[in-house]
Design a protein around this motif. Structure first.
Motif, PDB file in Angstrom:
ATOM      1  N   ALA A 161     -26.262  17.306   6.336  1.00 39.18           N
ATOM      2  CA  ALA A 161     -25.114  16.677   7.076  1.00 39.18           C
ATOM      3  C   ALA A 161     -25.437  16.830   8.657  1.00 39.18           C
ATOM      4  O   ALA A 161     -25.179  15.945   9.380  1.00 39.18           O
ATOM      5  CB  ALA A 161     -23.859  17.148   6.618  1.00 39.18           C
ATOM      6  N   GLU A 189       2.433   1.885  -3.356  1.00 40.12           N
ATOM      7  CA  GLU A 189       1.574   2.463  -4.117  1.00 40.12           C
ATOM      8  C   GLU A 189       1.087   3.892  -4.128  1.00 40.12           C
ATOM      9  O   GLU A 189       1.259   4.719  -5.038  1.00 40.12           O
ATOM     10  CB  GLU A 189       0.241   1.346  -4.177  1.00 40.12           C
ATOM     11  CG  GLU A 189       0.005   0.330  -4.744  1.00 40.12           C
ATOM     12  CD  GLU A 189      -0.995  -0.653  -4.530  1.00 40.12           C
ATOM     13  OE1 GLU A 189      -1.026  -1.504  -5.466  1.00 40.12           O
ATOM     14  OE2 GLU A 189      -1.918  -0.251  -3.722  1.00 40.12           O
ATOM     15  N   LEU A 190       0.807   4.285  -2.801  1.00 40.47           N
ATOM     16  CA  LEU A 190       0.628   5.549  -2.402  1.00 40.47           C
ATOM     17  C   LEU A 190       1.947   6.690  -2.772  1.00 40.47           C
ATOM     18  O   LEU A 190       1.824   7.807  -3.168  1.00 40.47           O
ATOM     19  CB  LEU A 190       0.286   5.758  -1.093  1.00 40.47           C
ATOM     20  CG  LEU A 190      -0.959   5.257  -0.664  1.00 40.47           C
ATOM     21  CD1 LEU A 190      -1.072   5.329   0.902  1.00 40.47           C
ATOM     22  CD2 LEU A 190      -1.985   6.168  -1.150  1.00 40.47           C
ATOM     23  N   ALA A 232       3.870  10.557  -8.807  1.00 35.59           N
ATOM     24  CA  ALA A 232       3.552  10.972 -10.197  1.00 35.59           C
ATOM     25  C   ALA A 232       2.705  12.051 -10.274  1.00 35.59           C
ATOM     26  O   ALA A 232       2.793  12.995 -11.253  1.00 35.59           O
ATOM     27  CB  ALA A 232       2.501   9.816 -10.609  1.00 35.59           C
ATOM     28  N   SER A 233       2.017  12.572  -9.201  1.00 37.07           N
ATOM     29  CA  SER A 233       1.080  13.642  -9.331  1.00 37.07           C
ATOM     30  C   SER A 233       1.807  14.953  -8.724  1.00 37.07           C
ATOM     31  O   SER A 233       1.229  15.846  -8.346  1.00 37.07           O
ATOM     32  CB  SER A 233      -0.068  13.404  -8.464  1.00 37.07           C
ATOM     33  OG  SER A 233      -0.117  13.084  -7.178  1.00 37.07           O
ATOM     34  N   PHE A 262      -6.066  22.910  -6.477  1.00 36.84           N
ATOM     35  CA  PHE A 262      -7.351  23.435  -6.786  1.00 36.84           C
ATOM     36  C   PHE A 262      -7.669  24.827  -6.122  1.00 36.84           C
ATOM     37  O   PHE A 262      -7.206  24.771  -5.029  1.00 36.84           O
ATOM     38  CB  PHE A 262      -8.235  22.539  -6.526  1.00 36.84           C
ATOM     39  CG  PHE A 262      -8.417  21.403  -7.280  1.00 36.84           C
ATOM     40  CD1 PHE A 262      -8.823  21.517  -8.664  1.00 36.84           C
ATOM     41  CD2 PHE A 262      -7.757  20.163  -7.083  1.00 36.84           C
ATOM     42  CE1 PHE A 262      -8.785  20.316  -9.479  1.00 36.84           C
ATOM     43  CE2 PHE A 262      -7.774  19.296  -8.013  1.00 36.84           C
ATOM     44  CZ  PHE A 262      -8.115  19.217  -9.355  1.00 36.84           C
ATOM     45  N   ASN A 280     -10.524  26.506  -5.768  1.00 37.77           N
ATOM     46  CA  ASN A 280     -11.889  26.575  -5.840  1.00 37.77           C
ATOM     47  C   ASN A 280     -12.828  27.079  -4.849  1.00 37.77           C
ATOM     48  O   ASN A 280     -13.753  27.062  -4.705  1.00 37.77           O
ATOM     49  CB  ASN A 280     -12.571  25.445  -6.799  1.00 37.77           C
ATOM     50  CG  ASN A 280     -12.333  24.340  -5.594  1.00 37.77           C
ATOM     51  OD1 ASN A 280     -11.628  24.204  -4.518  1.00 37.77           O
ATOM     52  ND2 ASN A 280     -13.377  23.252  -5.821  1.00 37.77           N
ATOM     53  N   TYR A 299     -24.813  22.876   4.682  1.00 40.22           N
ATOM     54  CA  TYR A 299     -24.578  21.782   5.038  1.00 40.22           C
ATOM     55  C   TYR A 299     -25.559  21.196   6.201  1.00 40.22           C
ATOM     56  O   TYR A 299     -25.314  20.344   6.917  1.00 40.22           O
ATOM     57  CB  TYR A 299     -23.221  21.356   5.639  1.00 40.22           C
ATOM     58  CG  TYR A 299     -22.078  21.549   4.731  1.00 40.22           C
ATOM     59  CD1 TYR A 299     -21.906  20.521   3.951  1.00 40.22           C
ATOM     60  CD2 TYR A 299     -21.462  22.752   4.417  1.00 40.22           C
ATOM     61  CE1 TYR A 299     -20.817  20.253   2.755  1.00 40.22           C
ATOM     62  CE2 TYR A 299     -20.582  22.839   3.200  1.00 40.22           C
ATOM     63  CZ  TYR A 299     -20.298  21.601   2.461  1.00 40.22           C
ATOM     64  OH  TYR A 299     -19.502  21.649   1.734  1.00 40.22           O
ATOM     65  N   LEU A 338       0.792  -1.188  -0.089  1.00 33.60           N
ATOM     66  CA  LEU A 338       0.165   0.139   0.019  1.00 33.60           C
ATOM     67  C   LEU A 338       0.877   1.358  -0.176  1.00 33.60           C
ATOM     68  O   LEU A 338       0.643   2.190  -0.612  1.00 33.60           O
ATOM     69  CB  LEU A 338      -0.759  -0.003   1.246  1.00 33.60           C
ATOM     70  CG  LEU A 338      -2.072   1.132   1.100  1.00 33.60           C
ATOM     71  CD1 LEU A 338      -2.976   0.570   0.031  1.00 33.60           C
ATOM     72  CD2 LEU A 338      -2.950   0.923   2.611  1.00 33.60           C
ATOM     73  N   SER A 375       1.612  19.000  -9.689  1.00 31.65           N
ATOM     74  CA  SER A 375       0.481  19.555 -10.425  1.00 31.65           C
ATOM     75  C   SER A 375      -0.226  20.675  -9.651  1.00 31.65           C
ATOM     76  O   SER A 375      -0.051  20.724  -8.406  1.00 31.65           O
ATOM     77  CB  SER A 375      -0.637  18.140 -10.354  1.00 31.65           C
ATOM     78  OG  SER A 375      -0.759  17.755  -9.487  1.00 31.65           O
ATOM     79  N   LEU A 386       1.961   7.193  -6.384  1.00 31.18           N
ATOM     80  CA  LEU A 386       0.885   8.024  -6.822  1.00 31.18           C
ATOM     81  C   LEU A 386       1.346   9.358  -6.393  1.00 31.18           C
ATOM     82  O   LEU A 386       1.233  10.441  -7.222  1.00 31.18           O
ATOM     83  CB  LEU A 386      -0.376   7.635  -5.947  1.00 31.18           C
ATOM     84  CG  LEU A 386      -1.535   8.534  -6.139  1.00 31.18           C
ATOM     85  CD1 LEU A 386      -2.064   8.293  -7.707  1.00 31.18           C
ATOM     86  CD2 LEU A 386      -2.628   8.045  -5.108  1.00 31.18           C
TER      87      LEU A 386
END
Lengths: 519, 207
Positions: B152, B111-112, B118-119, B125, B127, B149, B108, B122, B115
């Protein structure tokens, strides 16, 4: 000011609001009248659910999200809720006599089931990851408490703890996946997330896929698909039988509905990635359940393995990526739900002097002592093992029809073979009932409501063949409502393959070539 | 001589908090004494709230301390000290699963890491609402929690109610033979109920 919170503006969620107020009302009545009011509360709850069904039929459906984009009340949600109501009522009817017979009658029981119902209602309606998570937890919490409901039994307490811990792990998976998705898309709202995901490329897309896989693993926990199934035999065995019946009837259907919404919502463009994942879950579940079920001696554990296997068949419908396939999944699960209601009705009747019997050998002599019950059980078992002319046959038929139509031959072969193996343990039940050395008759009577559920279930299993087209249009309408922009998911995968030509053979091709067929 | 700039202090603070957090987390699962485990847990909570402050999320940091340290960890401490569990026998055989767990963790982790690599780099955001920039955390949270909200919020209220019902259902026992105080009856007692006046004759006593 034009508020969105006026009573009439909230009309789409009146059913849920009514249920929430009903929970509070039932709780108050229970507090004042004590545990002996459980019967009254159950009937009030059933009446209330019928009224909720009436409200649902009046509900205006629209694709426009409500409450600041948190939930959406569309045709899919409303139809699924109608199915849930049927199952909730069935589980109320099944449980009432058991609670009084075994003496752990508590007024919280109907209240907790209603709470779980609210959670499921919001699960199928959610349109925002936060809303999904809250609804999922509301449902799961009720189920944890219900599993441990018979707290004086060590098994029941163990079931509650196990379910709780593994449920918490699966929630962790979902939350971690959601956090990755939020990191790579910047949105939690389903439609906005879908828009961003469709534009992602390269490593960012991989990140989103990673997040999606975690969310799917969490949902796979809830539907108990292999390899996320280890909790289900112990929980089914330990929980009181009416609670097990409730788990088997509704909780999986709700999770599958959520899965539909996720796969055809935010993850619609990642279709090539989730198809393989779902196919893996499906194949593993079918084969594992077929073999592990062979050695089970406890009827509740047997039902647990049966449900794992059936989830495997149901997931096959999703792998086909067509709306017919999704509709077949729903159709299959509805048929399975009706059969399970009957089987649990029979299991609940198996009592001797207040002791609930749950082993295979306890079925012996049922054909002598209670022939009607034995024939009902035999019909349900034949139906479960998908022997024609019973309803279970049609469920598997539509699934395999669609799998063959999409040329996923390998999956069809695995499915049919494991289905044949699984037939052994259904037929073993029939064998014990009819041919083994008879034992003492059961005591305690069957009760009118339980008999009603068993009768309805058996009649459905037997006479479904007379109306084979009655349910499919309903499930097809329900699923069509969910398709993103009316596009079949298989079209999406075709366009994505054309975009990156010949990079890898698609899953479709792999499955087709793995089992060459001369046409 | 390195010039000490705010960014260096920030980096230093981050590494101190992060290292202590990891060490404390390892301590939680390796400490022999259960009370030490809980104390390590409290240390871990404090350090993670420090990390939140570095991120500018002061509200989450405060909640972390108030809820996790103030309530949850203290509750753990009570449970550990009050319930007599033999942790030695509980732990027996746990190491059998360690290799499998380790392999899963490494997979795990790899993989992380891939990841992340790779990113990396970048664009983040942008927003969020510009209004939020001018508010404190608490203000920003308060401006949406009861409006945007509300759904929730209400559902979480329901979950709390459910937890309460569950806790009562699973633990409450009605015991027989308990003498309960009946305040109404106590207050309504008059002189006649409580005492009686008798004339005692000489040489006889009272029966």
């Amino acid at each position: 000011m034009d508020s969105i919170y006026t009573f009439s503006a909230l009309q789409p969620i009146w059913p849920e609001l009514f249920m929430a107020f009903m929970v509070l009302g039932l709780l108050l009545i229970g507090v004042f009248k004590g545990h002996q009011s459980t019967r009254l509360l159950t009937f009030l709850a059933i009446g209330g659910l019928l009224f909720v069904a009436f409200l649902l039929l009046q509900t205006p459906t629209s694709k426009e999200p409500l409450l600041h984009g948190k939930i959406v009340i569309d045709l899919f949600a409303v139809n699924m809720k109608l199915i849930f109501i049927t199952a909730l009522i069935a589980s109320y009817l099944l449980s009432i006599k058991y609670l009084y017979d075994t003496g752990f009658v508590k007024f919280e029981y109907p209240v907790l089931i209603m709470m779980a119902g609210i959670g499921m209602f919001f699960m199928v309606s959610s349109h925002h990851m936060l809303a999904t998570y809250m609804a999922l937890e509301l449902q799961a919490f009720s189920l944890y408490i219900l599993a441990a409901f018979n707290r004086d039994s060590l098994k029941s307490a163990e079931a509650g703890i196990k379910y709780f811990i593994l449920g918490a792990v699966s929630s962790g998976f979902i939350l971690f996946g959601v956090s990755l998705l939020y990191g790579f898309t910047g949105h939690l709202n389903y439609s906005e997330m879908a828009d961003v995901v469709s534009g992602l490329t390269g490593p960012e897309r991989t990140g989103a896929v990673f997040g999606m896989m975690f969310v799917l693993s969490g949902v796979a926990f809830k539907i108990a698909a292999v390899p996320f199934h280890m909790w289900i035999p112990d929980v089914y065995e330990g929980a009181p039988i009416p609670v097990t019946a409730f788990f088997a009837l509704v909780s999986k259907l709700a999770a599958i509905a959520l899965l539909f919404r996720l796969l055809l919502g935010p993850f619609e463009t990642l279709v090539a990635d989730w198809q393989i994942a779902i196919a893996f879950l499906s194949v593993m579940s079918m084969t594992w359940a077929a073999f592990a079920g062979l050695v089970q001696n406890n009827l509740k554990r047997l039902m647990a393995y049966s449900s794992i296997g059936n989830i495997g068949y149901a997931l096959l419908g999703i792998v086909t990526l067509t709306s017919q396939g999704f509709s077949a999944t729903l159709f299959y699960l509805i048929l399975y739900m009706v059969m399970t209601a009957g089987v649990f009705g029979v299991l609940l009747c198996m009592q001797r002097d207040g002791v609930v019997l749950r082993h295979l050998e306890d079925l012996a002599g049922m054909s002598k002592n209670h022939p009607v019950l034995a024939y009902a059980m035999a019909i349900l078992m034949f139906s479960m093992s998908a022997l024609p002319p019973f309803s279970g046959f049609f469920g598997k038929l539509v699934i395999f029809q669609e799998v063959i139509a999409q040329e996923l031959y390998m999956l069809a072969v695995i499915g049919v073979v494991s289905s044949v193996i699984a037939t052994y343990y259904y037929l073993r039940v029939v064998k014990v009932m009819f041919f083994d050395e008879p034992d003492m008759p059961y005591t305690g009577g069957f009760g009118p409501f339980r008999s009603f559920v068993i009768t309805a279930s058996v009649l459905f299993a037997v006479f479904y063949i007379l109306f084979p087209d009655s349910l499919m249009p309903f499930t097809q309408r329900t699923v069509n409502d969910l398709l993103p922009h009316g596009v079949e998911p298989i079209e999406l995968i075709k366009s994505s393959i054309e975009a990156e030509q010949g990079s890898l053979p698609s899953f479709q091709e792999l499955m087709k070539n793995a089992f060459p067929v001369e046409r | 001589m390195i010039e000490i700039t705010p960014s260096i202090i920030e980096a230093l603070a981050f590494y101190v908090f992060a290292v202590v957090l990891v060490v404390a987390a390892i301590g939680v699962i390796t400490a022999r004494n259960q009370v030490y485990s809980v104390l390590f847990l409290i240390l871990a909570f404090f350090n993670s709230s420090g990390l939140f402050i570095l991120l500018g999320a002061e509200f989450v940091a405060m909640i972390m301390v108030i809820v996790y340290v103030g309530a949850v960890a203290v509750l753990f401490l009570f449970v550990v000290m009050m319930i007599d569990i033999d942790f030695k026998t509980l732990r027996e055989g746990a190491m059998r699963y360690a290799p499998l767990g380790l392999v899963m963790a490494i997979i795990l982790m790899t993989e992380l890491f891939l990841l992340f690599k790779a990113s990396f780099g970048s664009e983040p955001f942008e927003n969020h609402d510009p209004l939020v920039e001018q508010m404190t955390n608490t203000q920003a949270l308060g401006s949406v929690i009861y409006t945007e909200y509300i759904f929730a919020f209400q559902i979480s209220g329901f979950i709390l109610l459910l937890a309460m019902i569950g806790a009562i259902t699973l633990t409450q026992r009605t015991r027989s033979g308990v003498r309960k105080q009946n305040i109404e009856k106590q207050v309504a007692t008059s002189q006649d109920d409580a005492m009686s006046i008798r004339k005692v004759e000489v040489g006889k006593g009272i029966e």
